[in-house]
Design a protein around this motif. Structure first.
Motif, mmCIF file in Angstrom:
data_model
loop_
_atom_site.group_PDB
_atom_site.id
_atom_site.type_symbol
_atom_site.label_atom_id
_atom_site.label_comp_id
_atom_site.label_asym_id
_atom_site.label_seq_id
_atom_site.Cartn_x
_atom_site.Cartn_y
_atom_site.Cartn_z
ATOM 1 N N CYS A 177 0.714 -1.296 0.083
ATOM 2 C CA CYS A 177 0.061 0.056 0.067
ATOM 3 C C CYS A 177 0.835 1.193 -0.132
ATOM 4 C CB CYS A 177 -0.908 0.041 1.292
ATOM 5 S SG CYS A 177 -2.190 -1.155 1.178
ATOM 6 N N LEU A 178 1.833 1.351 0.552
ATOM 7 C CA LEU A 178 2.932 2.329 0.667
ATOM 8 C C LEU A 178 3.312 2.394 -0.788
ATOM 9 C CD1 LEU A 178 4.200 4.411 2.359
ATOM 10 C CD2 LEU A 178 6.130 2.946 2.924
ATOM 11 N N ARG A 179 3.582 1.400 -1.554
ATOM 12 C CA ARG A 179 4.357 1.759 -2.771
ATOM 13 C C ARG A 179 3.154 2.175 -3.884
ATOM 14 N NH1 ARG A 179 9.281 -0.357 -3.702
ATOM 15 N NH2 ARG A 179 9.871 -1.516 -2.043
ATOM 16 N N ALA A 180 1.776 1.666 -3.457
ATOM 17 C CA ALA A 180 0.643 2.206 -4.385
ATOM 18 C C ALA A 180 0.604 3.617 -4.059
ATOM 19 C CB ALA A 180 -0.568 1.408 -3.907
ATOM 20 N N ALA A 181 0.758 4.057 -2.960
ATOM 21 C CA ALA A 181 0.610 5.510 -2.769
ATOM 22 C C ALA A 181 1.557 6.482 -3.511
ATOM 23 C CB ALA A 181 0.671 5.950 -1.304
ATOM 24 N N ALA A 182 2.887 5.588 -3.556
ATOM 25 C CA ALA A 182 3.859 6.305 -4.266
ATOM 26 C C ALA A 182 3.653 6.498 -5.833
ATOM 27 C CB ALA A 182 5.233 5.523 -3.905
ATOM 28 N N ARG A 183 2.928 5.286 -6.429
ATOM 29 C CA ARG A 183 2.648 5.337 -7.829
ATOM 30 C C ARG A 183 1.449 6.160 -7.917
ATOM 31 N NH1 ARG A 183 3.990 -0.985 -9.272
ATOM 32 N NH2 ARG A 183 5.987 -1.078 -8.272
ATOM 33 N N ALA A 184 0.370 6.119 -7.037
ATOM 34 C CA ALA A 184 -0.516 7.378 -7.164
ATOM 35 C C ALA A 184 -0.042 8.801 -7.066
ATOM 36 C CB ALA A 184 -1.759 7.101 -6.209
ATOM 37 N N HIS A 185 0.985 8.867 -6.209
ATOM 38 C CA HIS A 185 1.770 10.159 -6.186
ATOM 39 C C HIS A 185 2.260 10.638 -7.475
ATOM 40 C CE1 HIS A 185 5.038 12.975 -5.076
ATOM 41 N NE2 HIS A 185 6.073 12.029 -5.544
ATOM 42 N N LEU A 186 2.903 9.771 -8.141
ATOM 43 C CA LEU A 186 3.623 9.907 -9.233
ATOM 44 C C LEU A 186 2.699 10.316 -10.641
ATOM 45 C CD1 LEU A 186 6.445 7.239 -9.353
ATOM 46 C CD2 LEU A 186 6.710 9.863 -8.930
ATOM 47 N N ARG A 187 1.541 9.538 -10.634
ATOM 48 C CA ARG A 187 0.392 9.810 -11.363
ATOM 49 C C ARG A 187 -0.085 11.161 -11.265
ATOM 50 N NH1 ARG A 187 -2.613 4.032 -11.468
ATOM 51 N NH2 ARG A 187 -0.856 2.851 -11.908
ATOM 52 N N THR A 188 -0.425 11.578 -10.168
ATOM 53 C CA THR A 188 -1.441 12.715 -9.734
ATOM 54 C C THR A 188 -0.472 14.075 -9.325
ATOM 55 O OG1 THR A 188 -1.606 12.202 -7.552
ATOM 56 C CG2 THR A 188 -3.032 11.135 -9.268
ATOM 57 N N GLY A 189 0.827 13.829 -8.707
ATOM 58 C CA GLY A 189 1.476 15.013 -7.936
ATOM 59 C C GLY A 189 0.996 14.900 -6.396
ATOM 60 N N ALA A 190 0.061 14.276 -6.047
ATOM 61 C CA ALA A 190 -0.521 14.516 -4.807
ATOM 62 C C ALA A 190 0.558 14.329 -4.051
ATOM 63 C CB ALA A 190 -1.879 13.861 -4.344
ATOM 64 N N ALA A 191 0.707 15.227 -2.494
ATOM 65 C CA ALA A 191 1.535 14.730 -1.589
ATOM 66 C C ALA A 191 1.240 13.456 -0.888
ATOM 67 C CB ALA A 191 1.548 15.764 -0.609
ATOM 68 N N ILE A 192 2.207 12.914 -0.172
ATOM 69 C CA ILE A 192 2.009 11.519 0.634
ATOM 70 C C ILE A 192 2.260 11.937 2.249
ATOM 71 C CG2 ILE A 192 2.728 9.260 1.115
ATOM 72 C CD1 ILE A 192 3.863 9.053 -1.722
ATOM 73 N N MET A 193 1.397 11.390 3.083
ATOM 74 C CA MET A 193 1.434 11.703 4.487
ATOM 75 C C MET A 193 1.416 10.262 5.096
ATOM 76 S SD MET A 193 -0.489 15.256 5.215
ATOM 77 C CE MET A 193 -0.217 16.662 4.139
ATOM 78 N N THR A 194 2.182 9.808 5.840
ATOM 79 C CA THR A 194 2.280 8.574 6.174
ATOM 80 C C THR A 194 2.048 8.494 7.925
ATOM 81 O OG1 THR A 194 4.640 8.586 7.115
ATOM 82 C CG2 THR A 194 4.369 8.116 4.668
ATOM 83 N N HIS A 195 1.724 7.210 8.130
ATOM 84 C CA HIS A 195 1.440 7.068 9.690
ATOM 85 C C HIS A 195 2.854 6.223 9.936
ATOM 86 C CE1 HIS A 195 -0.502 5.102 13.343
ATOM 87 N NE2 HIS A 195 0.281 4.210 12.898
ATOM 88 N N THR A 196 3.545 6.637 10.966
ATOM 89 C CA THR A 196 4.618 5.508 11.690
ATOM 90 C C THR A 196 4.085 5.360 13.025
ATOM 91 O OG1 THR A 196 5.902 7.301 12.773
ATOM 92 C CG2 THR A 196 6.671 6.766 10.506
ATOM 93 N N THR A 197 3.995 4.023 13.321
ATOM 94 C CA THR A 197 3.786 3.438 14.744
ATOM 95 C C THR A 197 4.819 3.977 15.577
ATOM 96 O OG1 THR A 197 2.284 1.746 13.614
ATOM 97 C CG2 THR A 197 2.823 1.644 16.119
ATOM 98 N N HIS A 198 4.334 4.954 16.416
ATOM 99 C CA HIS A 198 5.243 5.476 17.372
ATOM 100 C C HIS A 198 6.807 5.718 16.914
ATOM 101 C CE1 HIS A 198 2.548 3.014 20.492
ATOM 102 N NE2 HIS A 198 2.261 4.103 19.900
ATOM 103 N N GLY A 199 6.793 6.343 15.572
ATOM 104 C CA GLY A 199 8.052 6.729 15.122
ATOM 105 C C GLY A 199 8.833 5.700 14.486
ATOM 106 N N THR A 200 8.419 4.390 14.618
ATOM 107 C CA THR A 200 9.426 3.383 14.216
ATOM 108 C C THR A 200 9.194 3.359 12.392
ATOM 109 O OG1 THR A 200 7.869 1.702 14.388
ATOM 110 C CG2 THR A 200 9.015 2.246 16.301
ATOM 111 N N MET A 201 10.192 2.800 11.932
ATOM 112 C CA MET A 201 10.318 2.507 10.531
ATOM 113 C C MET A 201 10.192 3.571 9.545
ATOM 114 S SD MET A 201 10.441 -0.597 11.284
ATOM 115 C CE MET A 201 10.725 -1.422 9.591
ATOM 116 N N ALA A 202 10.381 4.840 10.083
ATOM 117 C CA ALA A 202 10.422 5.963 9.377
ATOM 118 C C ALA A 202 11.440 5.850 8.280
ATOM 119 C CB ALA A 202 10.642 7.124 10.372
ATOM 120 N N LEU A 203 12.769 5.801 8.537
ATOM 121 C CA LEU A 203 13.723 5.606 7.347
ATOM 122 C C LEU A 203 13.530 4.478 6.498
ATOM 123 C CD1 LEU A 203 16.932 6.101 9.726
ATOM 124 C CD2 LEU A 203 15.682 7.712 8.194
#
Length: 359
Positions: A177-203
């Motif tokens: 789903c994260l990759r799907a968001a990236a591909r939708a972003h590339l098609r539309t230019g819309a920004a991506i805003m994520t949820h990290t669970t307690h700041g983990t997996m950010a990098l």
């Protein structure tokens, strides 16, 4: 710097092109130059703990009225845009998004512009259709939400998010789903805003989005005010992404690792309690500003009804006004310059929300 809400209907559901140099709200496109300050991560349809609060009345009407009355005081603080980052099936968004038009009515009644996100939450809470869908299908669904309308309605999403990953791990579904968001972003230019669970997996989130070719200057890694290591925050910013300190006021909260089992059984199940002081958030914000990262930071409260009772002196007393009325002055006491407010709450979020026109 506010503008009257558009009286016209949202863009036709059959339209295929995003408007140029506008912010896409649930009532249609708006010129960003006419907008004031922005709260970038909220869930206004999640304020009621349950249908019983309606006294047997209309559940949707109750949710609309509650959200509108809660949002309206933001106008007194120059905040006239709220971003609803509710994923499918959680925090007020129906499993297929079919209740999205409730946000349009909330916007009309409150006088606050609302930008809707499109996203999928943690795997344990995701609707079955999102788990079953392949990467291409999810990218197409997110793109259609941005360009045609959510769940067959005329209400278009204006941003991708909050796209989620888990506590110290990213499942294959969450990666998809994260990759799907990236591909939708590339098609539309819309920004991506994520949820990290307690700041983990950010990098790791940034690495996946970079692998997909996303423009990291239009990526916001969320909930990083819960991450205690400021060097991790700085590393995300050095990679070129933005980050959100977006749980302000949520000092006490419960985290459910997964929904209750079905059928429900007596006994314990996965829940943890957490504390994060706003004093520590204020100090981190001031320090990141001092280090020169000010134009990559966004602010919000992630306020939901479930946590209001756990935070009676912040969300419970002030509601959405806590951030501008209490937290920003606290951060300024700890070194944040007064001129930072417009960058944090206006110029940076509007840059990210603006579609087209070289954004």
């Amino acid at each position: 710097m506010t503008t009257a809400l558009p009286a016209s209907s949202p863009s036709p559901a059959g339209a295929s092109a995003l408007p140029t140099a506008t912010v896409q709200t649930v009532l249609g496109p708006v010129d960003p130059a006419t907008l004031g300050r922005v709260m970038v991560h909220e869930h206004p349809l999640s304020l009621a703990p349950g249908p019983w609060t309606t006294g047997g009345g209309d559940v949707d009407e109750h949710a609309i009225a509650l959200a509108a009355s809660a949002l309206a005081p933001l106008l007194d603080h120059g905040i006239d845009v709220v971003v609803d980052l509710s994923p499918y099936g959680v925090v007020g968004r129906a499993d297929h998004g079919e209740n999205i038009e409730l946000l349009a009515e909330v916007s009309r009644r409150s006088g606050v512009h609302i930008v809707a996100g499109t996203s999928v939450y943690l795997e344990a809470f995701s609707p079955a259709w999102t788990v079953d869908a392949g990467l291409d299908a999810m990218a197409e669904r997110m793109s259609a939400d941005l360009t045609r309308g959510i769940a067959g309605t005329a209400v278009r999403a204006g941003v991708l998010g909050e796209q989620a990953t888990g506590l110290g791990a990213i499942t294959p579904h969450e990666d998809k789903c994260l990759r799907a968001a990236a591909r939708a972003h590339l098609r539309t230019g819309a920004a991506i805003m994520t949820h990290t669970t307690h700041g983990t997996m950010a990098l790791e989130q940034v690495a996946i989005l970079r692998d997909e070719g996303a423009d990291l200057s239009r990526v916001v890694i969320g909930h990083m005010d819960i991450q205690p290591d400021i060097d991790v925050l700085a590393a995300v910013l050095e990679m070129g992404a933005c980050l959100a300190l977006d749980t302000i006021g949520k000092q006490h909260w419960d985290f459910f690792l997964a929904p209750q089992p079905t059928p429900e059984t007596d006994g314990e199940y996965g829940k943890r309690g957490y504390f994060r002081s706003d004093l520590s958030r204020a100090r981190i914000l001031a320090e990141l500003w001092r280090r020169g990262y000010g134009d990559q930071i966004l602010l919000a409260q992630d306020l939901t009804g479930a946590e209001v009772s756990l935070n009676p002196t912040t969300h419970g007393q002030w509601g959405y006004a806590y951030l501008p009325a209490v937290f920003l002055p606290l951060a300024m006491e700890h070194g944040l310059p007064p001129e930072a407010a417009d960058t944090l709450l206006r110029s940076t979020p509007l840059r990210l929300l603006t579609l087209g026109g070289g954004s």
